[in-house]
Design an enzyme around this catalytic site. Structure first.
Site, PDB file in Angstrom:
ATOM      1  N   SER A 481       0.809  -1.366  -0.161  1.00 24.12           N
ATOM      2  CA  SER A 481      -0.021  -0.071   0.017  1.00 24.12           C
ATOM      3  C   SER A 481       0.734   1.165  -0.001  1.00 24.12           C
ATOM      4  CB  SER A 481      -0.972   0.091   1.138  1.00 24.12           C
ATOM      5  OG  SER A 481      -0.316   0.014   2.403  1.00 24.12           O
ATOM      6  N   ASP A 482       1.937   1.350   0.876  1.00 24.12           N
ATOM      7  CA  ASP A 482       2.590   2.288   0.928  1.00 24.12           C
ATOM      8  C   ASP A 482       3.440   2.729  -0.214  1.00 24.12           C
ATOM      9  OD1 ASP A 482       4.191   0.474   1.801  1.00 24.12           O
ATOM     10  OD2 ASP A 482       4.838   1.691   3.729  1.00 24.12           O
ATOM     11  N   CYS A 483       4.203   1.665  -0.617  1.00 27.09           N
ATOM     12  CA  CYS A 483       4.918   1.555  -1.974  1.00 27.09           C
ATOM     13  C   CYS A 483       4.238   2.136  -3.106  1.00 27.09           C
ATOM     14  CB  CYS A 483       5.704   0.188  -2.014  1.00 27.09           C
ATOM     15  SG  CYS A 483       6.553  -0.501  -0.830  1.00 27.09           S
ATOM     16  N   GLU A 486       3.683   6.009  -2.487  1.00 32.54           N
ATOM     17  CA  GLU A 486       4.683   7.094  -2.489  1.00 32.54           C
ATOM     18  C   GLU A 486       5.265   7.016  -4.294  1.00 32.54           C
ATOM     19  OE1 GLU A 486       5.280   8.729  -0.134  1.00 32.54           O
ATOM     20  OE2 GLU A 486       4.509   7.859   1.350  1.00 32.54           O
TER      21      GLU A 486
END
Length: 753
Positions: A481-483, A486
């Site tokens: 999710s965060d990859c 970003e």
């Protein structure tokens, strides 16, 4: 070097000598496993190492041939990673934060690799290298002398200076897990049992009870080697994979890393397969255990564990389950037909994992385990085994201390996204000086976007990933999710900057958004790889012992914030696409962020150390909806928490033990530039009114910058599963640059130095 014996090299260390980097071995050459002696030297010539970058696939190459070394000169990045002199020029002393950003970029730009990304070591855990090396040994895979030499050097450098052992991670205290596994590695690569390093480590291991007191994962590897008997390993039956999906404890509900580890573990446990017995294996049976090997009651030690390794003790529920499996299921109810069916389905899932990752697999534990499973099933000459051997090189990293294993096959997409954002935060994306660097980074993210979901997604229990980005590269292919968030923010930032092309069209942007929208949990928070598939009660079945919060997914302030800020940026440019859903997503996510705030005002971090890291993200979430210090009690309490931890020199310094204990703990070495950057970023996001606190942190970051623009490595930055730390060395560039750039734009008239 010749064939002369080298001091400290054991004649009973057997992996085959690889005669050259391009030498191909036939299966017939692999059969005489016990007759070969591992070549090992004092050190390699670090001037002969090169980092190969094949479209984001990283591997270190040693050039023994003089001509080859001359034709492929070392790059600036090669020398930097190896700790060699880089002769970076001294830059004008910065008079303000923006000058410091430019100096930092002058240095950091030189570390960008040909494909456009930034690479670095991703080490720290001390159980990763043993997975690869033991897998090589039991599958009779040749170990090049230069690998063996530098693996030895790294483990020698990382031995505890007082007791000589190794811990769970590089900054941790000595453990049976770390010591038994890395001692075994050193013996495999050719270090003699009488070497002083080995004598000291062995004495420490014996004081802690010997390998019978190792945690489950170590016992499993030693059983695979034949150094221990399978009776010491608690049961991991593959027939669990046959449970219907509706069963609450079905493995598909587990966190992705634990289920991918359990998969090969269960296959080999059921087969009770062990490597061919060798002189080294027989010798290790005498070296690793306190008791006489022939008289050990293996079954009685299934639950023996040294307190230092026992971070998450087995619950009475798990002990009861294990007792039933050992005493009722295995001897009475488990038929060969059931076992075989479980093994077959486990192998099918392994094969699907190979197909979906081109044999890179999820990470550095499951990949080597899968290699052994395929070796057992298909033999040494199968395509799958040969491809696994090739891809294992991508998990190894060479540095000044020697050769280590990374936690995955790199940090390519993750660190590249943060590098782009650091330039953006400084307002330099339109500066022609940095356009070539940024263009290469954009092209890399364009190339690395995952364009399709995995084959048989539902059958192999994989999460939607189309349009996403992985932590490392698209070969590994696990969207996080965060990859995704970003990388998406970085793409949007650049593609909306005048002068940059639109490489990723709207449809591909929408694909990324569609995947991001799948990560929200009923609570409103976001997890990492996939939404939780079971409740936290599943931790009663945590058999790893050395880790916490490993059985299921959890919500994280870090991941939630990344998704919130990505969606917020997206809706500014595409206000009509799924607008109501996105608005509702953000509203629910922010509500969860508020519920996750601790009584002291901070937020607990699960991927960085610890409260400092997560509080930065949480305050960014609140700021994205206009909640800052003067308008939000949550933001005010978060800022007050950070200010209460600021040190006299203006910096912040949190110790990794905060992750283990859940309480803020100061680092004994003093302020850290990375944590200081996290804190001042958080305060600036929240519009903290007392500027002097922020300025003192910015000054510390500037004072720590070297004359060539770099920052030096300090304490470890990352964590996973509460107890294991992991290195993010590029953070000392990306977050320091971000903090300085944000300050320069937010307070352009303020003087710091």
């Amino acid at each position: 070097m010749g064939k002369k014996a080298v001091a400290g090299v054991s004649a009973d260390a057997q992996p085959l000598l690889e005669k050259s980097p391009t030498k191909k071995r036939l299966s017939s050459e692999l059969t005489d496993h016990s007759a070969k002696r591992q070549r090992i030297e004092a050190r390699t010539d670090h001037g002969r190492w090169r980092l190969r970058d094949d479209q984001g696939r990283q591997s270190w190459v040693y050039l023994e041939d003089d001509k080859a070394a001359k034709e492929w000169p070392q790059s600036f990045a090669d020398k930097y990673f190896l700790g060699l002199p880089v002769d970076a020029p001294e830059l004008p002393k910065p008079t303000n934060p923006l000058d410091a950003v430019r100096n930092g970029l002058e240095f950091f730009e030189k570390l960008q690799l040909p494909s456009g990304h930034w690479g670095c070591e991703y080490g720290g855990p001390m159980f990763l290298l043993p997975c690869i090396v033991i897998a090589w040994y039991v599958t009779k895979t040749p170990i090049p002398w230069y690998y063996a030499t530098e693996i030895k050097n790294y483990l020698f450098a990382r031995a505890h200076p007082e007791d000589g052992g190794w811990g769970l991670h590089i900054e941790g205290e000595t453990s049976v897990f770390g010591t038994s596994m890395n001692y075994t590695v050193l013996r495999i690569v050719g270090v003699d049992a009488d070497h002083p390093v080995m004598v000291k480590a062995r004495a420490t291991l014996h004081k802690m009870g010997g390998a019978t007191h190792a945690p489950h994962w170590a016992k499993w590897w030693l059983a695979v080697m034949g150094v221990a008997q399978w009776d010491i390993v608690n049961p991991t039956p593959p027939e669990l994979w046959l449970l219907p999906d509706w069963v609450p404890i079905a493995p598909w509900r587990w966190w992705i890393h634990i289920r991918q580890v359990f998969l090969p573990m269960s296959y080999l446990w059921s087969k009770r397969w062990q490597a061919e017995e060798t002189d080294l294996i027989r010798s290790l049976r005498n070296e690793l255990f306190v008791e006489d090997w022939a008289n050990i009651n293996w079954a009685s030690h299934r639950n023996s564990i040294n307190p230092r390794d026992n971070y998450h003790p087995k619950t009475w529920v798990l002990n009861t389950v294990n007792w039933c499996l050992v005493n009722i299921w295995n001897p009475v109810l488990r038929t060969r037909a059931i076992a075989q069916k479980g093994e077959e389905w486990a192998m099918k899932l392994i094969e699907m994992e190979n197909e979906n990752t081109d044999h890179a697999d999820l990470a550095t534990v499951s990949g080597p385990m899968n290699t052994v499973c395929l070796y057992v099933k298909e033999g040494p000459d199968s395509y799958a085994v040969r491809r696994h051997r090739e891809r294992a090189h991508e998990f190894l990293w060479m540095k000044d201390e020697g050769m280590l294993a990374n936690g995955t096959n790199g940090v390519q997409c993750w660190d590249t996204a943060f590098a782009i954002q650091a330039v953006m935060d400084a307002g330099l994306t339109e500066d022609p000086r940095w356009r070539p660097m940024l263009m290469k980074a954009l092209e890399f993210l364009d190339d690395q976007q995952i364009r399709e979901n995995v084959k048989d997604q539902d059958i192999c229990y994989r999460q939607q990933r189309k349009g996403g980005w992985a932590f490392s590269n698209k070969d590994q292919g696990y969207a996080v999710s965060d990859c995704v968030s970003e990388a998406l923010k970085s793409v949007i930032i650049l593609q909306k900057t005048p002068g940059f092309p639109t490489l990723i069209d709207d449809r591909r942007i929408f694909d990324a958004i569609d995947t991001l929208m799948t990560y929200q949990n009923p609570s409103g928070g976001c997890s990492s790889y996939e939404p939780p598939r079971a409740g936290t009660w599943m931790e009663v079945l945590n058999a790893a012992e050395v880790f916490g919060n490993i059985m299921v997914e959890y919500e994280y302030p870090e991941c939630t914030t990344a998704v919130v800020t990505a969606l917020s940026l997206f809706r500014k440019h595409w206000p009509e696409y799924r607008r109501e859903e996105i608005d509702r997503f953000i509203e629910r996510a922010i509500k969860w962020i508020k519920t996750a705030q601790k009584p002291h005002g901070g937020w607990y971090g699960s991927w960085g150390i610890c409260f400092t890291y997560a509080t930065m993200f949480a305050l960014e979430s609140l700021a994205s909806i206009g909640e800052t210090y003067n308008s939000s009690d949550y933001a005010k309490r978060g800022c007050d928490f950070l200010i209460s931890k600021q040190r006299e020199d203006g910096g912040w310094s949190e110790h990794y033990r905060a992750c283990e204990t859940g309480e803020y703990i100061e680092h004994p070495s003093g302020s850290q530039v990375v944590m200081t950057a996290w804190a001042v970023i958080a305060l600036m996001k929240a519009d903290y009114p007392n500027l002097e606190h922020i300025k003192s942190g910015i000054k510390l970051i500037m004072d720590r910058q070297q004359s060539n623009g770099e920052w030096l490595q300090e304490a470890i930055e990352g964590v996973f599963n509460k107890s294991c730390m992991i290195s993010y060395p590029n953070y000392k560039f990306t977050f320091t640059l971000k903090a300085l750039g944000m300050f320069a734009r937010k307070y352009p008239t303020e003087t710091v130095v």
